[in-house]
Design an enzyme around this catalytic site. Structure first.
Site, PDB file in Angstrom:
ATOM      1  CG  ASN A 254      62.886  -1.963 -46.740  1.00 40.65           C
ATOM      2  OD1 ASN A 254      62.137  -2.863 -46.527  1.00 40.65           O
ATOM      3  ND2 ASN A 254      63.889  -1.695 -46.002  1.00 40.65           N
TER       4      ASN A 254
ATOM      5  CG  ASP B  34      57.764   5.353 -47.051  1.00 41.30           C
ATOM      6  OD1 ASP B  34      58.393   6.041 -46.539  1.00 41.30           O
ATOM      7  OD2 ASP B  34      57.894   4.135 -47.215  1.00 41.30           O
TER       8      ASP B  34
END
Lengths: 446, 308
Positions: free
Chosen positions: A300, A327
């Site tokens: 996400n 990330d």
């Protein structure tokens, strides 16, 4: 005192416009001297310190360790603005030890870790715990990011002043958007007094609903619920409006849509203080990676389409996107080895980022120097780290030595990270950090 | 003749000749169910596990009867009475069932992709009996058989699929199946239930049932799940029924030899009125009958004869 000479490499220091064959001398934890063949190199205050000549650095020095970097790239160690180290609370996924070892293997010398640990990094005691662990066990520098809101609940602000004083370099509720616009306004306003960056995970949760991948033909074919790109665009637009209102420093995390890139570009053109980062997977993979219900392609924001990748690459090229961040999100196999809709979000990225980024250079999206800037100088600037992200004399001796031509195949089992959740397992890569130096010490070599 | 594949997971990855082989095999098995002794010894000694994570009457019974008519040993497991309620994962359930050496697992599961995941985990055959909103291949095959029996061919027919296309595995499998066999497919439903890019499968998208059924040879009504109203995809059942329910008034404008299919279970008076469901155009019970034959064919083509 520890003295280390890196000889004969291609030295690139984007912050100072350096790109040439030369030597870097480290003394203690700092860069002592840098010399480039045929170039004049500026000293810390901008004055000309020395002309290049045939004399080599460290000549006739005793007790000097020399690294032969001929044929290799020597550049500022990479700074990852966006990782999840999972400690405290989720040590079965990653620890500060394993996460920083993975970072070192990827050429990263500093990594910023998000606040969604357990307990949440929303107060000074957690920040201090992270920094203490990093001091004791970390292979690279750890830069904690504090929570915007207490408990990441999106209700009331954390003690942002104390977070900053204890060592946080930015604030973010990453993993969760700050749904309440009023609270986001307060965060941006309040953070101004500390000149702190507010990193926003942009997602309209009402629109994203219980989607599990990008909305489009692929989600339709797979029968999986989609997340439309408007879910990101809307929040990027909102946060830009709030940045305009508050004059705060807004940084858009993991940008993934062409709409968001356009919004950020427009905001920058209007002179707003807005920056953005992208992950290597969002410029490498499309939602087709999900086909076969590959849970290692679930994250996400979700993987989008080729059109989005093209827009992101244009954004990298024209400077709309300032930084590349991983990330890095370790997940245990038990949380990935399940039905797609039940699988946890996220992939690890520290050890695969560099070769994926180097593809931007071979694809003529960025020059090598521009790429290194997005991996070092720009993140350092955004976090206000004056002695990092550069090879200038007096800067911290955080250096990556990279073999740009090293070909290797990703074997998830061999990675330093505690988790194995990568969609790049088995990929053929080109480019590898061969030595990583933090504060003058070699923390990784192969 | 057998299928050269381990599993039946989707219609999307079946070739046209594979579909035709399944249909002609099913046609020949229909006769078995008409006999007084409804059993052939073909799959004696084979073990088939029906693993159902969702409620089902038709599909589960149909697979069970099909297995038994082929003389296979059929075992039924439903999630509510299994270790799933104790938190066992699909992977662990799969590994444990495999340790008992079945020849085939038939899986019904609420998550899209579950049967593909299962098929990767086990060596035995897997038949997808419906996975989330993804596919329901045996349903499409029995629909194809039913339509082919009535019209003798599928090529050139016009098929209208009406209702919640977004959440329908039946719709996806039927779109692929009918298009592969040369039919023209139109889908119609409220725009909130038409999934992104569905026209890339080759079907046409309309938003008025009247337009969709006007020159259709086959009308397939999908079950509307009443919980979709809570999600706000349509305002009220009344409005849905008024706009998309098939009744004799809307049907009056359809072709005179049109046929009506429904995968069941039907919501009488919601997506289909009782007089239409029970009327002369309805082939709904014929579908159920063909379901057994299609599933016998699938078992035979995957498990029959000796392993290559």
């Amino acid at each position: 005192m520890n003295r280390l000479l890196i000889k004969g490499g291609r030295v690139i220091d984007p912050a100072n416009g350096v790109d040439g064959i030369g030597d870097v001398l480290i003394e203690g934890e700092k860069i002592k001297e840098i010399r480039i063949e045929g170039q004049r190199v500026k000293g810390p205050k901008g004055q000309r310190v020395k002309d290049s000549d045939t004399r080599t650095l460290g000549h006739s020095d005793t007790g000097l360790r020399t690294i032969d970097a001929s044929g290799l790239l020597v550049c500022p160690g990479f700074i990852d603005m966006h990782t999840h180290l999972r400690e405290p609370g989720y040590e079965y996924k990653e620890t500060i030890r394993t996460g920083t070892m993975a970072a070192a293997a990827g050429g990263f010398t500093s990594i910023a870790c998000m606040a969604n640990t357990n307990p949440v990094n929303d107060n000074a005691s957690v920040t201090r715990y992270i920094l203490k662990k990093a001091m004791e066990e970390g292979a690279v520098n750890v830069l904690p990011i504090g929570a915007i809101s207490k408990g990441l609940k999106g209700e009331t602000l954390s003690e942002i002043g104390e977070l900053k004083d204890s060592g946080c370099v930015a604030i973010s509720d990453d993993g969760r958007p700050v749904a309440n616009s009023g609270l986001m306004r307060l965060a941006m306003e309040y953070a101004r007094q500390f000149n702190l960056l507010v990193i926003s995970h942009c997602e309209d949760t009402g629109l994203a609903g219980d989607g599990v991948m990008n909305e489009g033909f692929v989600s339709t074919k797979l029968g999986l619920k989609g997340i439309p790109d408007a879910a990101e665009d809307i929040m990027v637009a909102r946060d830009i409006a709030l940045a305009e209102l508050t004059k705060g420093r807004l940084h858009i995390a993991h940008i993934s849509t062409k709409g968001s890139v356009a919004l950020v570009r427009n905001a920058k053109q209007r002179g707003l203080n807005i920056t953005a980062e992208v992950t290597p997977h969002h410029f490498t993979l499309t939602d087709e990676a999900v086909i076969g219900y590959n849970t290692n392609a679930k994250m996400n924001p979700p993987l989008r389409t080729m059109q989005d990748i093209d827009a992101i690459k244009r954004g990298l090229k024209d400077g709309t996107i300032d930084a590349i961040a991983t990330d890095h999100a370790p997940q245990d196999s038990d949380e990935k080895d399940v039905e797609f809709d039940k699988a946890a979000n996220g992939i690890i990225g520290l050890e695969t980022a560099l070769p994926l980024c180097l593809r931007l250079v071979s694809d003529n999206v960025l020059t090598l120097s521009e790429l290194i800037a997005k991996l070092s100088a720009n993140p350092a600037k955004l976090f206000g780290l004056n002695s990092k992200g550069t090879l200038k004399v007096g800067a911290d001796a955080d250096i990556a030595i990279v073999d740009l031509n090293k070909e290797w195949i990703v074997d998830a089992k061999e990675l330093k990270s505690k988790s194995r959740n990568t969609p790049f397992d088995g990929w053929k890569m080109k480019g590898k950090a061969v030595k990583t130096i933090v504060a003058g010490k070699i923390v990784y070599e192969r | 003749m057998r299928l050269k594949r381990k599993d039946i997971l989707t219609i999307e990855d079946l070739a046209r000749d594979e579909i035709e082989l399944i249909l002609s095999t099913a046609q020949s098995f229909k006769e078995v169910s008409e006999r007084e002794i409804k059993k052939v010894p073909t799959l004696r000694g084979r073990t088939i596990i029906n693993l159902f994570y969702e409620a089902s009457t038709r599909t589960r019974t149909s697979f069970e009867i099909a297995a038994k008519r082929m003389s296979a040993d059929a075992i039924n497991i439903s999630a509510s009475t299994s270790s799933v309620v104790k938190g066992e994962t699909l992977k662990d359930t799969a590994k444990n069932l495999e340790a008992m050496n079945p020849d085939c697992i038939v899986l019904r599961h609420p998550s899209s992709g579950a049967s593909e995941i299962l098929a990767r985990l086990v060596k035995c055959s897997v038949i997808n009996a419906g996975d989330g909103s993804h596919e329901h291949p045996s349903q499409a095959l029995l629909d194809l058989l039913t339509v082919r029996e009535r019209f003798e061919k599928i090529e050139g027919l016009k098929i209208a699929i009406i209702g919640d296309i977004s959440h329908s595995r039946v719709a996806r499998s039927n779109i692929y199946g009918f298009i592969k066999l040369g039919a023209e497919v139109t889908v119609a439903g409220p725009p909130t239930m038409i999934p992104s890019g569905i026209e890339k499968t080759g079907c046409r998208v309309l938003y008025k049932i009247e337009d969709a059924i006007k020159d259709a040879d086959v009308i397939m009504m999908l079950r509307i799940q009443l919980e979709r109203q809570k999600a706000g995809l349509f305002p009220t059942v009344r409005e849905y029924s008024r706009l998309f329910g098939l009744d004799s008034i809307k049907l009056a404008n359809a072709k005179k030899d049109v046929v009506i299919l429904h995968p069941g279970p039907i919501n009488r008076g919601v997506e289909i009125s009782s007089d239409v469901a029970d009327g002369p155009y309805s082939l709904i019970l014929g579908q159920v009958k063909n379901g057994v034959a299609v599933r016998m064919a699938l078992f035979y083509l995957l498990l029959g004869g000796s392993r290559e």
